[in-house]
Scaffold this active site. Structure first.
Site, PDB file in Angstrom:
ATOM      1  N   ASP A  49       7.772  16.081   8.754  1.00 47.70           N
ATOM      2  CA  ASP A  49       7.825  17.529   8.979  1.00 47.70           C
ATOM      3  C   ASP A  49       6.985  18.293   7.957  1.00 47.70           C
ATOM      4  O   ASP A  49       7.467  19.214   7.294  1.00 47.70           O
ATOM      5  CB  ASP A  49       9.271  18.024   8.904  1.00 47.70           C
ATOM      6  CG  ASP A  49      10.218  17.233   9.773  1.00 47.70           C
ATOM      7  OD1 ASP A  49       9.817  16.861  10.877  1.00 47.70           O
ATOM      8  OD2 ASP A  49      11.366  16.989   9.339  1.00 47.70           O
ATOM      9  N   GLU A 248      10.996  22.525  19.435  1.00 43.98           N
ATOM     10  CA  GLU A 248      11.252  22.629  18.002  1.00 43.98           C
ATOM     11  C   GLU A 248       9.936  22.916  17.283  1.00 43.98           C
ATOM     12  O   GLU A 248       8.914  23.157  17.917  1.00 43.98           O
ATOM     13  CB  GLU A 248      11.869  21.337  17.469  1.00 43.98           C
ATOM     14  CG  GLU A 248      10.993  20.106  17.673  1.00 43.98           C
ATOM     15  CD  GLU A 248      11.626  18.815  17.177  1.00 43.98           C
ATOM     16  OE1 GLU A 248      12.713  18.885  16.574  1.00 43.98           O
ATOM     17  OE2 GLU A 248      11.028  17.741  17.383  1.00 43.98           O
TER      18      GLU A 248
END
Length: 632
Positions: A49, A248
Site C-alpha cells: 500500500d 478501495e
C-alpha cells in the site's frame, strides 16, 4: 538473541549449504531485484500500500508493514493483514538506491508493537499517506493511516522520518464523523495539500451489497474531507465521490490545474469494458472536492505484468519534473516461495500524460526506471542505503551519528552482499575506504568490488571482533583503481556458518592532487605590489589592497590551502585568501623567516574561480612576502 525471521533463515541456510563457504566468490543471489534493475524497490523486506512524499530532493515511500507469517510447522501462511501494525519507510534521491528508515510502530492498543506503539487507541496501521506543510514557519509532517477498516488516525513529526507523536490520542475520522455514514470500509487514506495550503483527505471503499448490480456499479463509499489549517482536524462535512465500481485505494494528485482522483476498481459482478476489474481508474475535477468525472484507467492489475495478482494499490507523484506511480506487487514473495500468498513489495514506473490531460497506460516491469543522479561515495553513506543485496536484513542500530531510527545491515553470512548504483569517483579516484562495523564473533572481510559481485577488487577491509554486535569501530583500508562512475558491491566473506559482523556506514576518501602556484607567476595588482628575490623568489604585498591573483577551476568544493610566506620585519603580517570574491580565511606570518601556513578544509564555490592573495590591513604595519600557494 540474534536471529533472522524463520523464512529468511530457512531460505538462506539451504542456499548457503550448496556454496563453498570459504570462497571469496561464493556470493549469494539476489531474490527479486537484480543488479541493474530498479524494481522492486527493495527485497530484503516487504512493504504494501505505498504512498510517496517528495521533500528536499528525496522521495519517501511509506508502506504497510507486510511481513511473512508462518504455521507451527514452518510453512508460510497466506497474508491475512492482521499483523500490519507498523509503517515501513524508505527514501531515495536517485530512484535506485533506497535508504531503509525502519518501521514506525504506529499501533499501540493491547500492547501492540511490544508496548512501543505510538497510538495507544489503534490496533492496526494500514495504507499510510503523508503530507508536508509549513505551519508558523516550521516544517510539519502528517502521517494518516487506517485502523483496519474502522477509522483514520494521524501522527505528526518535524521530519519525514520522525520521531512521530499522536496529537489526538484518538481517531481523526470515524463512522460518526459528519458525512461518513454509508462508508463500508473506512480506510485507505490519501492526502493533498493544495497550492493555497488547504489540506484534503480522501478515504473509503467497499461495496454495500455485492449481490446488487446497482451497488456494485455505484457503491458511493468514497469520501473527501477538508482538513483544518492544523491538518489534524476536520473542517465541515465529508463529501461523497461517486466513483463508478469503486473498491478501495483512494489516490489524489494535481496536474495542470486539475484534480485527479484515482482508485482500484472492484472485482464483483460484470463490468463494462471501461471499468476493468482490479485496475486503477481515475476521475478528473476542477475542484478538490469534486464533482469528479470518470475519465479512464491507467494501471492494470499486477498479475498482467508479473503473473501474480491480488489487490492493486497505488499513489501518483512528481519527482524532478517526472511523473511516476508507486504501487505494490507480490514479486519478492513469488520469487522466494513460488507463490505470492498475498505478501507485497513496492514498485515504481513512469506515468505519462497525453496532451489532453488523459493518462497513458503504465507499463509495469522490473527494469525501466533509470538512476537519475549519481551517488557521492565521498560522503557518509548508510549501509542500509541499498540498490541491490543478497542474504542480509536490517535491524535497529545503537551506533552514533546516524539518522532518526538508525539501522545497520546485519545478520551477515559468508557470501552475502549489498551494492549501490552509479557511485561517481571522479577522475582522481579514491584512495581509502572506511566503514563502521561491529562483531561479536571473529569477524570477516568486506571485499569492495566494481560493477558486479565478482567485479574488479579495489580493496578489502578486514573486520575483527569488536566485542559485541553493537560495539562499533570505524576501520579504514586503502583502495586503488576506482575512478569514474561504477556500481559498488560490498561482498562479505569469512569462515564458518555463523554471522560475521554488522555494517553501519561507509565512506571513501578521494585522492588529493596538489596544485602549486608560484606567486611571481600570478597577476599582481595594487599600488605597491611587486616581485622580490629575497628571502625567496616571490612577491611583496603591501597595504592598500595589494594582491596577487590567478584563476583556478575547482571540481570539488573543499580544499586545503598552504602559503609559504614571511613578514618584512619581526612583526606579524596578514594575507587574506579570497575565492570568487569571498574571503575564506587569512594567513599570518610572524618574522622574516619563511614559514608555511595552512588553511584546512576550506569550503568554496566550484568551477572557474578567481583566487586572490590580498593585504588590506597590516598588523604592526609589516609588509607580507609570499612565495607559493599549494592547493590540495
Amino acid at each position: 538473541m540474534r536471529k533472522k525471521i524463520i523464512g529468511f533463515l530457512l531460505y538462506f541456510t539451504l542456499l548457503l549449504s550448496s556454496l563453498p563457504l570459504t570462497s571469496a566468490y561464493a556470493a549469494n543471489s539476489a531474490i527479486a531485484k537484480l543488479p541493474g534493475y530498479s524494481n522492486p524497490l527493495m527485497d530484503h523486506k516487504l512493504g504494501a500500500d505505498p504512498f510517496a512524499l517528495v521533500y528536499n530532493g528525496r522521495v519517501y515511500v511509506y508502506m504497510s508493514s507486510d511481513a511473512y507469517e508462518y504455521n507451527s510447522d514452518g510453512t508460510i501462511k497466506d497474508n491475512d493483514f492482521s499483523e500490519l501494525t507498523k509503517i515501513n519507510v524508505i527514501s531515495s534521491a536517485d530512484m535506485v538506491n533506497w535508504t531503509d528508515h525502519g518501521s514506525i510502530p504506529v499501533a499501540g492498543y493491547n500492547n501492540a508493537n511490544n508496548g512501543s506503539g505510538i497510538a495507544k487507541w489503534a490496533s492496526l496501521a494500514w495504507a499510510p499517506s503523508v503530507a508536508h506543510k509549513t505551519i508558523n514557519g516550521q516544517d510539519k509532517f502528517f502521517l494518516y493511516y487506517a485502523n483496519g477498516a474502522s477509522g483514520i488516525g494521524v501522527l505528526t513529526a518535524d521530519t519525514p522520518i520522525g520521531p512521530w507523536t499522536d496529537p489526538l490520542g484518538k481517531a481523526l475520522v470515524t463512522s460518526s464523523t459528519s458525512g461518513m455514514s454509508g462508508v463500508t470500509w473506512l480506510f485507505d487514506p490519501a492526502v493533498l495539500v493544495d497550492d493555497d495550503g488547504t489540506g484534503y483527505l480522501y478515504c473509503g471503499g467497499g461495496i454495500p451489497n455485492t449481490s446488487d448490480p446497482a451497488s456494485i456499479a455505484n457503491p458511493k463509499t468514497a469520501r473527501v474531507l477538508k482538513l483544518g489549517a492544523d491538518m489534524i482536524s476536520i473542517d465541515g462535512s465529508a463529501v461523497t465521490i461517486d466513483a463508478p465500481y469503486m473498491f478501495e485505494d483512494s489516490g489524489i494528485h494535481k496536474y495542470n490545474g486539475k484534480y485527479y482522483y484515482s482508485y482500484c476498481i472492484n472485482f464483483s459482478g460484470k463490468h463494462p469494458a471501461i471499468y476493468p476489474a482490479g485496475e486503477i481508474g481515475y476521475m478528473v475535477s476542477s475542484s478538490p472536492r469534486g464533482p469528479f468525472t470518470y475519465t479512464g484507467h491507467f494501471l492494470k492489475n499486477p498479475y498482467t505484468f508479473f503473473g501474480v495478482g491480488g489487490n492493486n494499490h497505488h499513489a501518483v507523484f512528481n519527482f524532478n519534473n517526472q511523473w511516476y506511480v508507486v504501487y505494490h506487487a507480490q514479486t519478492v514473495s513469488k520469487a522466494q516461495f513460488g507463490d505470492g500468498k498475498g505478501y507485497r513489495s513496492p514498485h515504481i514506473n513512469k506515468l505519462v500524460y497525453n496532451s489532453d490531460g488523459t493518462i497513458q497506460e503504465v507499463q509495469g516491469d522490473m527494469a525501466v526506471i533509470p538512476q537519475i543522479a549519481n551517488l557521492n561515495p565521498y560522503t557518509r553513506n548508510e549501509a542500509e542505503t541499498i540498490g541491490w543485496n543478497a542474504g542480509i536484513t536490517t535491524e535497529a542500530s545503537q551506533a552514533a551519528g546516524g539518522p532518526v531510527n538508525n539501522l545497520d545491515v546485519g545478520f551477515i553470512n559468508n557470501g552475502d552482499w549489498v551494492a549501490v548504483g552509479n557511485a561517481d569517483f571522479g577522475t582522481g579516484g579514491a584512495k581509502t575506504f572506511k566503514a563502521n562495523v561491529a562483531s561479536a564473533t571473529t569477524g570477516g572481510n568486506i571485499e569492495i568490488r566494481l560493477d558486479s559481485v565478482t567485479g574488479t577488487l579495489i580493496g578489502t577491509l578486514l573486520v575483527p571482533s569488536t566485542g559485541g554486535w553493537q560495539t562499533w569501530r570505524e576501520l579504514t583500508t586503502t583502495v586503488s583503481g576506482a575512478t569514474g562512475v561504477h556500481k559498488v558491491f560490498f561482498l562479505f566473506t569469512g569462515t564458518g556458518s555463523g554471522y560475521l559482523f554488522n555494517f553501519d556506514y561507509w565512506q571513501f576518501t578521494p585522492n588529493t592532487t596538489r596544485t602549486r602556484v608560484e606567486t611571481e607567476n600570478m597577476t599582481l595588482g595594487g599600488p605597491y605590489a611587486g616581485k622580490i628575490s629575497s628571502p625567496f623568489s616571490g612577491v611583496a604585498l603591501y597595504a592598500n589592497n595589494d594582491y596577487a591573483a590567478f584563476t583556478q577551476n575547482f571540481t570539488s568544493s573543499t580544499h586545503s590551502f598552504s602559503l609559504q610566506g614571511a613578514s618584512s620585519n619581526d612583526g606579524t603580517a596578514r594575507v587574506d585568501l579570497q575565492i570568487g570574491g569571498t574571503t575564506v580565511g587569512s594567513f599570518y606570518f610572524t618574522g622574516i623567516t619563511p614559514t608555511v601556513q595552512t588553511l584546512p578544509n576550506i569550503t568554496h564555490a566550484t568551477g572557474n574561480q578567481e583566487v586572490k592573495l590580498t593585504v588590506t590591513t597590516d598588523i604592526g604595519t609589516w609588509d607580507a612576502y609570499s612565495d607559493f600557494l599549494v592547493i590540495q
